[in-house]
Design a protein around this motif. Structure first.
Motif, mmCIF file in Angstrom:
data_model
loop_
_atom_site.group_PDB
_atom_site.id
_atom_site.type_symbol
_atom_site.label_atom_id
_atom_site.label_comp_id
_atom_site.label_asym_id
_atom_site.label_seq_id
_atom_site.Cartn_x
_atom_site.Cartn_y
_atom_site.Cartn_z
ATOM 1 N N GLN A 258 -26.850 45.734 -71.882
ATOM 2 C CA GLN A 258 -28.242 44.703 -71.017
ATOM 3 C C GLN A 258 -28.644 43.996 -72.043
ATOM 4 O O GLN A 258 -28.696 43.066 -71.219
ATOM 5 C CB GLN A 258 -29.039 46.350 -71.270
ATOM 6 C CG GLN A 258 -30.203 45.277 -70.212
ATOM 7 C CD GLN A 258 -31.619 47.174 -69.884
ATOM 8 O OE1 GLN A 258 -31.209 47.693 -68.894
ATOM 9 N NE2 GLN A 258 -32.507 47.081 -70.789
ATOM 10 N N TYR B 297 -31.646 42.221 -57.964
ATOM 11 C CA TYR B 297 -32.667 42.921 -58.773
ATOM 12 C C TYR B 297 -33.693 42.282 -59.173
ATOM 13 O O TYR B 297 -33.099 41.174 -59.526
ATOM 14 C CB TYR B 297 -32.545 43.690 -59.998
ATOM 15 C CG TYR B 297 -33.345 44.680 -60.955
ATOM 16 C CD1 TYR B 297 -33.241 46.260 -60.001
ATOM 17 C CD2 TYR B 297 -34.342 44.015 -61.335
ATOM 18 C CE1 TYR B 297 -34.175 47.315 -61.088
ATOM 19 C CE2 TYR B 297 -34.546 44.748 -62.350
ATOM 20 C CZ TYR B 297 -35.079 45.912 -61.967
ATOM 21 O OH TYR B 297 -36.260 47.341 -62.459
ATOM 22 N N HIS C 179 -37.815 48.917 -60.449
ATOM 23 C CA HIS C 179 -37.199 49.211 -59.318
ATOM 24 C C HIS C 179 -36.795 49.262 -57.890
ATOM 25 O O HIS C 179 -36.620 49.728 -57.464
ATOM 26 C CB HIS C 179 -37.166 50.998 -59.625
ATOM 27 C CG HIS C 179 -36.804 50.996 -61.036
ATOM 28 N ND1 HIS C 179 -36.217 49.822 -62.054
ATOM 29 C CD2 HIS C 179 -36.265 51.773 -61.529
ATOM 30 C CE1 HIS C 179 -35.600 50.712 -63.277
ATOM 31 N NE2 HIS C 179 -36.207 51.722 -62.856
ATOM 32 N N TRP D 229 -30.175 57.026 -57.080
ATOM 33 C CA TRP D 229 -31.417 55.587 -57.278
ATOM 34 C C TRP D 229 -33.466 56.518 -57.458
ATOM 35 O O TRP D 229 -33.467 56.527 -58.067
ATOM 36 C CB TRP D 229 -30.913 54.734 -56.291
ATOM 37 C CG TRP D 229 -32.965 53.490 -57.042
ATOM 38 C CD1 TRP D 229 -33.274 53.041 -55.893
ATOM 39 C CD2 TRP D 229 -32.112 53.257 -57.988
ATOM 40 N NE1 TRP D 229 -33.683 52.287 -56.662
ATOM 41 C CE2 TRP D 229 -33.099 51.822 -58.324
ATOM 42 C CE3 TRP D 229 -31.318 52.966 -59.455
ATOM 43 C CZ2 TRP D 229 -33.487 50.707 -59.470
ATOM 44 C CZ3 TRP D 229 -31.123 52.106 -60.428
ATOM 45 C CH2 TRP D 229 -32.395 50.934 -60.244
ATOM 46 N N CYS E 237 -25.241 42.963 -55.346
ATOM 47 C CA CYS E 237 -27.052 43.334 -55.591
ATOM 48 C C CYS E 237 -27.274 42.865 -56.086
ATOM 49 O O CYS E 237 -27.592 41.573 -56.245
ATOM 50 C CB CYS E 237 -26.248 44.405 -57.047
ATOM 51 S SG CYS E 237 -25.721 43.920 -58.382
ATOM 52 N N PHE F 20 -34.811 46.473 -56.042
ATOM 53 C CA PHE F 20 -33.472 46.584 -56.556
ATOM 54 C C PHE F 20 -32.355 46.935 -55.022
ATOM 55 O O PHE F 20 -32.831 48.247 -53.958
ATOM 56 C CB PHE F 20 -33.210 48.101 -57.487
ATOM 57 C CG PHE F 20 -31.349 48.123 -57.322
ATOM 58 C CD1 PHE F 20 -30.818 46.842 -57.729
ATOM 59 C CD2 PHE F 20 -31.262 49.367 -57.357
ATOM 60 C CE1 PHE F 20 -29.191 46.730 -58.097
ATOM 61 C CE2 PHE F 20 -29.260 49.432 -57.887
ATOM 62 C CZ PHE F 20 -28.305 49.107 -58.049
ATOM 63 N N ILE G 34 -26.641 49.734 -64.477
ATOM 64 C CA ILE G 34 -27.785 50.145 -63.568
ATOM 65 C C ILE G 34 -27.190 51.407 -63.599
ATOM 66 O O ILE G 34 -27.572 53.078 -63.988
ATOM 67 C CB ILE G 34 -27.463 49.872 -62.541
ATOM 68 C CG1 ILE G 34 -27.707 48.110 -61.859
ATOM 69 C CG2 ILE G 34 -28.055 50.924 -61.285
ATOM 70 C CD1 ILE G 34 -28.740 48.472 -61.503
#
Length: 270
Positions: free
Chosen positions: A18, A254, A141, A157, A252, A144, A214
């Motif tokens: 990360q 975020y 979150h 999730w 995706c 996302f 993720i």
């Protein structure tokens, strides 16, 4: 404070991935003058600390963490930087650093795990010199999204989100940063979104974000969530469906948020 992800070897690997994947996004505008006294609460095993030291030559960094084992890992990771930093075992809810003053503080992915982030921010403001700054980076979150989306992938999730809330954290805290900092008395506030978006046009980022950040983060709560009654077959399907966002026309996005505020004179805020 309940660190939802735990301290397993797999979590250590996820955090390392990360830090490397997100560094170009999270540290792109983060610069402190040489000789600055910088505090990093919640430093963990030193992954963000390394970026701070490399990108800000000449700073004096204090790494604070509540977990002694994580500080040992940070010492090993940051070997060779001893003249530029020190390690302190403690947390913001106690008087570990009473009387010390810092020019800047950097907090990344910590507030989301605290039951009382307001208290932590007030404590941080008290530790800054007049004119000193606090930089916060937190995720949201609720921002996302991914495709393809299925009921199973959303279920796992949402299970992660529910588990973090059960532990007293706030997985949506990114959207609250301005209000939290204003309430703590910080002035000259700025809040900016940091968008992570990846599709087939950037398969390296897509793979990194989905498969190395993720999905391992979600898998980290598997045992607790299944123990609370989540259906195991639904879990497996949900993970499989999440991984589908890293193939074909999958995508995706975020939002992280970076908030910066300063300590004004005489309680000045705004």
């Amino acid at each position: 404070m309940g660190y939802i992800h735990g301290y397993s070897a797999r979590e250590a690997e996820r955090l390392s991935d990360q830090a490397a994947i997100l560094r170009p996004f999270l540290h792109r505008n983060l610069r402190f003058p040489a000789c600055s006294r910088v505090l990093e609460p919640g430093c963990g095993s030193g992954r963000q600390s390394m970026a701070l030291l490399e990108d800000n030559p000449g700073i004096h960094l204090t790494c604070l963490d509540v977990d002694a084992a994580q500080l040992d890992l940070a010492r090993a990771r940051l070997a060779g930087w001893e003249r530029s930093l020190r390690f302190v075992h403690g947390d913001l809810s106690r008087d570990t650093l009473t009387g010390e003053v810092f020019d800047h503080a950097f907090v990344c992915f910590l507030l989301e795990h605290l039951q009382q982030p307001e208290t932590a921010l007030a404590r941080l403001r008290g530790m800054l010199s007049v004119g000193g700054t606090l930089t916060l980076i937190e995720g949201d979150h609720g921002s996302f999204r991914f495709q393809p989306e299925t009921p199973a992938s959303w279920a796992v999730w949402e299970a992660l989100i529910a588990e973090q809330r059960r532990l007293g954290g706030d997985p949506m805290i990114g959207r609250r940063l301005r209000g939290l900092m204003s309430a703590a008395g910080f002035s000259e506030l700025s809040v900016a979104p940091i968008l992570i978006h990846a599709d087939g046009g950037d398969p390296v980022l897509r793979e990194g974000f989905m498969r190395r950040i993720i999905v391992p983060m979600v898998e980290g709560v598997r045992a607790r969530v299944l123990a609370e009654g989540f259906d195991a077959r639904l879990w497996e399907r949900g993970i499989e469906d999440l991984l589908a966002a890293d193939s074909g026309d999958g995508s995706c996005y975020y939002l992280f948020f970076e908030a910066v505020g300063s300590k004004g004179a005489h309680g000045e805020s705004g």
